[in-house]
Enzyme design. Structure first.
Site, mmCIF file in Angstrom:
data_model
loop_
_atom_site.group_PDB
_atom_site.id
_atom_site.type_symbol
_atom_site.label_atom_id
_atom_site.label_comp_id
_atom_site.label_asym_id
_atom_site.label_seq_id
_atom_site.Cartn_x
_atom_site.Cartn_y
_atom_site.Cartn_z
ATOM 1 N N LYS A 155 16.535 62.007 -29.604
ATOM 2 C CA LYS A 155 17.164 62.508 -30.843
ATOM 3 C C LYS A 155 16.406 62.043 -32.093
ATOM 4 O O LYS A 155 16.107 62.845 -32.981
ATOM 5 C CB LYS A 155 18.645 62.064 -30.906
ATOM 6 N N SER A 212 27.081 61.084 -30.022
ATOM 7 C CA SER A 212 28.292 61.919 -30.111
ATOM 8 C C SER A 212 28.735 62.428 -28.743
ATOM 9 O O SER A 212 28.601 63.612 -28.446
ATOM 10 C CB SER A 212 28.116 63.058 -31.117
HETATM 11 N N1 ATP Z 1 9.795 65.943 -25.610
HETATM 12 C C1 ATP Z 1 10.182 64.784 -26.153
HETATM 13 N N2 ATP Z 1 10.976 64.773 -27.247
HETATM 14 C C2 ATP Z 1 11.389 63.616 -27.788
HETATM 15 N N3 ATP Z 1 11.081 62.383 -27.290
HETATM 16 C C3 ATP Z 1 10.293 62.329 -26.206
HETATM 17 C C4 ATP Z 1 9.825 63.528 -25.595
HETATM 18 N N4 ATP Z 1 9.093 63.177 -24.521
HETATM 19 C C5 ATP Z 1 9.084 61.836 -24.483
HETATM 20 N N5 ATP Z 1 9.794 61.294 -25.492
HETATM 21 C C6 ATP Z 1 9.992 59.858 -25.726
HETATM 22 O O1 ATP Z 1 11.346 59.542 -25.467
HETATM 23 C C7 ATP Z 1 11.774 58.461 -26.301
HETATM 24 C C8 ATP Z 1 13.023 58.926 -27.070
HETATM 25 O O2 ATP Z 1 13.518 57.859 -27.868
HETATM 26 P P1 ATP Z 1 14.450 58.082 -29.134
HETATM 27 O O3 ATP Z 1 14.541 56.755 -29.808
HETATM 28 O O4 ATP Z 1 13.991 59.251 -29.908
HETATM 29 O O5 ATP Z 1 15.841 58.434 -28.426
HETATM 30 P P2 ATP Z 1 17.293 58.594 -29.068
HETATM 31 O O6 ATP Z 1 17.863 59.812 -28.431
HETATM 32 O O7 ATP Z 1 17.200 58.568 -30.546
HETATM 33 O O8 ATP Z 1 18.068 57.323 -28.519
HETATM 34 P P3 ATP Z 1 19.268 56.482 -29.201
HETATM 35 O O9 ATP Z 1 20.523 57.265 -28.991
HETATM 36 O O10 ATP Z 1 19.284 55.203 -28.415
HETATM 37 O O11 ATP Z 1 18.919 56.253 -30.640
HETATM 38 C C9 ATP Z 1 10.614 58.132 -27.221
HETATM 39 O O12 ATP Z 1 9.923 57.026 -26.688
HETATM 40 C C10 ATP Z 1 9.752 59.398 -27.160
HETATM 41 O O13 ATP Z 1 8.391 59.137 -27.388
HETATM 42 MG MG MG Z 2 17.960 57.278 -31.997
#
Ligand code: ATP
Ligand code: MG
Length: 182
Positions: A17, A85
């Site tokens: 995200k 969410s």
């Molecule tokens: N297609 C992709 N899109 C987004 N992130 C990716 C993708 N492929 C690999 N990743 C990797 O997945 C990880 C996603 O981490 P991120 O912090 O964005 O997650 P998040 O959903 O925000 O988690 P949280 O809810 O804990 O904040 C990152 O290390 C990113 O580089």
């Molecule tokens: Mg995040």
């Protein structure tokens, strides 16, 4: 005035995200769209400081984000929300109460999120050190009819970004950005 919108990114921790939000914001700004990110981590440090992780607390957090997102979007801002969410009903409630709400499901199998373990929280949740962790010891309810789905375990970041931008272009919520390469 520009047409505002709320891109509501929902998905497990580590699904992507925050990563996707930042990349999308760059493209929107380049296209001249006023934009703000409301990230779950930042909201819990500010607007929702001290709030817990019970269903009730999570719903309060999501409704607060929705309230702020709506104030911005109705004034022409493109808002990107990056928050787990987890509850379907609460997301659906916002969909009916806000302006141009677009549910984006950031799909990623829990096994992949565990192996990424970006923040080291999954291991702690599995070890029982952190309680009420989404996907491990707390529910995550997948969207049934999201406007956009991206699968970050199968698609590159660029493909995920393009999918969301295409949707915005189609809905005439941003200008067609012809220079973009995919
Ligand atoms: N297609 C992709 N899109 C987004 N992130 C990716 C993708 N492929 C690999 N990743 C990797 O997945 C990880 C996603 O981490 P991120 O912090 O964005 O997650 P998040 O959903 O925000 O988690 P949280 O809810 O804990 O904040 C990152 O290390 C990113 O580089
Ligand atoms: Mg995040």
């Amino acid at each position: 005035m520009e047409k505002g919108f709320i891109l509501w990114m929902t998905g497990l921790s580590g699904a992507g995200k925050t990563t996707l939000s930042r990349e999308l914001a760059k493209h929107l700004i380049e296209s001249g769209v006023a934009c703000e990110i409301l990230d779950g981590d930042e909201v819990r440090e500010n607007l929702s400081k001290g709030l817990g992780f019970s269903r009730e607390a999570r719903d309060i957090n999501v409704r607060r984000i929705g309230y702020v997102a709506n104030l911005l979007s109705r004034n022409g801002v493109g808002v990107i929300v990056a928050a787990i969410s987890p509850y379907r009903e609460t997301r659906n409630e916002l969909k009916t109460q806000t302006h141009n709400f677009i549910e984006v499901y950031i799909k990623c199998p829990i096994e992949e999120c565990i192996s990424r373990d970006v923040k080291g929280l999954y291991q702690k949740a599995i070890d029982g050190v952190i309680p009420q962790f989404t996907g491990i010891s707390d529910p995550y309810e997948e969207p049934l009819l999201p406007e956009v789905v991206v699968d970050t375990s199968k698609e590159t970041l660029n493909v995920c970004v393009s999918r969301v931008l295409h949707y915005l272009e189609q809905e005439q919520l941003m200008p067609i950005f012809t220079k973009r390469t995919e």
